[in-house]
Design an enzyme around this catalytic site. Structure first.
Site, PDB file in Angstrom:
ATOM      1  N   ASN A 165       0.841  -1.218   0.000  1.00  0.00           N
ATOM      2  CA  ASN A 165       0.000   0.000   0.000  1.00  0.00           C
ATOM      3  C   ASN A 165       0.870   1.259   0.000  1.00  0.00           C
ATOM      4  O   ASN A 165       0.686   2.157   0.815  1.00  0.00           O
ATOM      5  CB  ASN A 165      -0.948  -0.022   1.203  1.00  0.00           C
ATOM      6  CG  ASN A 165      -2.045   1.044   1.084  1.00  0.00           C
ATOM      7  OD1 ASN A 165      -2.265   1.605   0.022  1.00  0.00           O
ATOM      8  ND2 ASN A 165      -2.722   1.308   2.185  1.00  0.00           N
ATOM      9  N   GLU A 197       0.874  -3.017  -5.115  1.00  0.00           N
ATOM     10  CA  GLU A 197       0.509  -1.630  -4.781  1.00  0.00           C
ATOM     11  C   GLU A 197       1.738  -0.836  -4.349  1.00  0.00           C
ATOM     12  O   GLU A 197       1.746  -0.188  -3.308  1.00  0.00           O
ATOM     13  CB  GLU A 197      -0.588  -1.590  -3.700  1.00  0.00           C
ATOM     14  CG  GLU A 197      -1.915  -1.132  -4.241  1.00  0.00           C
ATOM     15  CD  GLU A 197      -2.942  -0.773  -3.184  1.00  0.00           C
ATOM     16  OE1 GLU A 197      -3.509   0.329  -3.281  1.00  0.00           O
ATOM     17  OE2 GLU A 197      -3.211  -1.594  -2.295  1.00  0.00           O
ATOM     18  N   ASP A 211      -2.244 -10.070  -4.176  1.00  0.00           N
ATOM     19  CA  ASP A 211      -3.515  -9.605  -3.633  1.00  0.00           C
ATOM     20  C   ASP A 211      -4.596  -9.899  -4.668  1.00  0.00           C
ATOM     21  O   ASP A 211      -4.635  -9.275  -5.715  1.00  0.00           O
ATOM     22  CB  ASP A 211      -3.418  -8.098  -3.347  1.00  0.00           C
ATOM     23  CG  ASP A 211      -4.715  -7.502  -2.835  1.00  0.00           C
ATOM     24  OD1 ASP A 211      -5.707  -8.241  -2.677  1.00  0.00           O
ATOM     25  OD2 ASP A 211      -4.734  -6.277  -2.601  1.00  0.00           O
ATOM     26  N   ASN A 262      -7.877  -9.672  -3.923  1.00  0.00           N
ATOM     27  CA  ASN A 262      -9.046  -8.848  -3.589  1.00  0.00           C
ATOM     28  C   ASN A 262     -10.341  -9.659  -3.542  1.00  0.00           C
ATOM     29  O   ASN A 262     -11.417  -9.150  -3.865  1.00  0.00           O
ATOM     30  CB  ASN A 262      -9.166  -7.662  -4.548  1.00  0.00           C
ATOM     31  CG  ASN A 262      -8.531  -6.396  -3.974  1.00  0.00           C
ATOM     32  OD1 ASN A 262      -8.796  -6.022  -2.838  1.00  0.00           O
ATOM     33  ND2 ASN A 262      -7.675  -5.763  -4.751  1.00  0.00           N
ATOM     34  N   HIS A 288      -2.353  -4.392   4.782  1.00  0.00           N
ATOM     35  CA  HIS A 288      -2.181  -5.828   4.561  1.00  0.00           C
ATOM     36  C   HIS A 288      -1.033  -6.319   5.431  1.00  0.00           C
ATOM     37  O   HIS A 288      -0.270  -5.518   5.994  1.00  0.00           O
ATOM     38  CB  HIS A 288      -1.823  -6.129   3.096  1.00  0.00           C
ATOM     39  CG  HIS A 288      -2.898  -5.817   2.116  1.00  0.00           C
ATOM     40  ND1 HIS A 288      -3.589  -6.780   1.423  1.00  0.00           N
ATOM     41  CD2 HIS A 288      -3.390  -4.623   1.681  1.00  0.00           C
ATOM     42  CE1 HIS A 288      -4.460  -6.214   0.610  1.00  0.00           C
ATOM     43  NE2 HIS A 288      -4.365  -4.911   0.749  1.00  0.00           N
TER      44      HIS A 288
END
Length: 253
Positions: A9, A35, A148, A150, A245
C-alpha cells in the site's frame, strides 16, 4: 525457495516504517510486492541491492497508483512484464520471473469497492486472468501466483460473512470465479496446510479492525496442483504492520 508476498500500500510509506530492516531480518529468496504506488526513481534501489536483491518493477502509468514488483536473491532466467494487454498492463498488475522450472508471479487483482464501473472491470479482468494463466501453464507448468486477489474465497476467510455477503471482495460471483479457477488445477497453498479460522491478511484502518482481528484473507500464494508435493510451508505474518495488509509466506521445495 522461500517466497513472501506483500501488498505494501505504497512502498515509500512502508520503507519509512521499517520495511527494509524487516526484509533484511526475514531474508526471503523472493519478495513479491503489490501496490507499490511508485516508479523506480522514487525508490532507494541501492539500499535494496545492498541487501543482496535483484529487483524488477512494473509500475502503473498513473502516478501513485497500483504497480507490482519482484525482488529476488537469485537472478531469474527471464522476466516478463504484463500480460500483453494494454488495458490491464497500464495499471501494472502482473509481473513474472522464471527460475529454472519454476515461475513466480506478483499479481495485483483490481478492487471493485469504488463502484459498479470498477466492479465490472474486475470481473472482466478475472476472466482474462484465468484464461491467460491457463494458457501460460502450457509452457510454464510450475507456477506460483502470489499476490492480492481482492477476494475472500470462503466464509472462513472473512470475519463477518453474513454482513459482507453483498460486499465487493465477497460477492457470490467473485467466490464462484475463485472456485472455478482452483478447479482448473490450482491450490490455495495456505488452506492446503491450515484449516483453522481467524487467519486474515487485510484489515480496515477503521474501528480498530486489526486489534480486534476483524479481517479478510485476500492475499494468496496460488500454486499449480502439480506443485502440491513440493509445498513445504505456508503462513501469514499478521504482526507485521507496514501496511493495511500483512505479508504471506510460502516455501517450495
Amino acid at each position: 525457495m522461500r517466497i513472501i508476498s506483500y501488498n505494501v500500500n505504497g512502498i515509500r510509506a512502508a520503507i519509512s516504517k521499517g520495511l527494509l530492516s524487516w526484509l533484511e531480518a526475514t531474508s526471503p529468496d523472493v519478495l513479491c510486492l503489490q501496490e507499490i504506488k511508485a516508479t523506480q526513481d522514487q525508490i532507494p534501489l541501492m539500499e535494496i541491492e545492498m541487501l543482496g536483491y535483484n529487483h524488477f518493477w512494473f509500475p502503473a502509468k498513473k502516478k501513485g497508483y497500483s504497480g507490482v514488483a519482484i525482488l529476488s536473491k537469485v537472478a531469474p532466467d527471464n522476466v516478463v512484464y504484463g500480460m500483453n494487454n494494454e488495458e490491464y498492463d497500464d495499471e501494472g498488475r502482473f509481473l513474472r520471473a522464471d527460475f529454472g522450472d519454476l515461475s513466480v508471479v506478483s499479481v495485483y487483482h483490481p478492487s471493485g469497492t469504488s463502484g459498479e464501473e470498477r466492479q465490472d472491470f474486475k470481473m472482466r479482468w478475472l476472466e482474462f486472468y484465468r484464461s491467460y494463466v491457463n494458457e501460460l501453464r502450457l509452457s510454464r507448468p510450475n507456477l506460483v501466483l502470489s499476490g492480492d486477489y481482492n477476494i475472500c474465497h470462503e466464509a472462513i476467510d472473512i470475519h463477518d460473512p453474513i454482513r459482507n455477503a453483498k460486499s465487493s471482495g465477497f460477492l457470490p460471483e467473485e467466490r464462484e470465479w475463485f472456485s472455478n479457477f482452483l478447479n482448473d488445477g490450482y491450490t490455495d497453498s495456505f488452506r492446503r496446510l491450515n484449516k483453522e479460522p481467524h487467519h486474515y491478511s487485510w484489515w480496515s484502518y477503521r474501528a480498530n479492525a486489526k486489534q480486534n482481528n476483524k479481517g479478510w484473507r485476500i492475499d494468496y500464494h496460488i500454486i499449480t496442483d502439480n506443485m502440491n508435493e513440493r509445498l513445504l510451508n505456508a503462513s501469514i505474518y499478521p504482526e507485521i504492520n507496514f501496511s493495511d495488509h500483512c505479508p504471506i509466506f510460502v516455501e517450495i521445495k
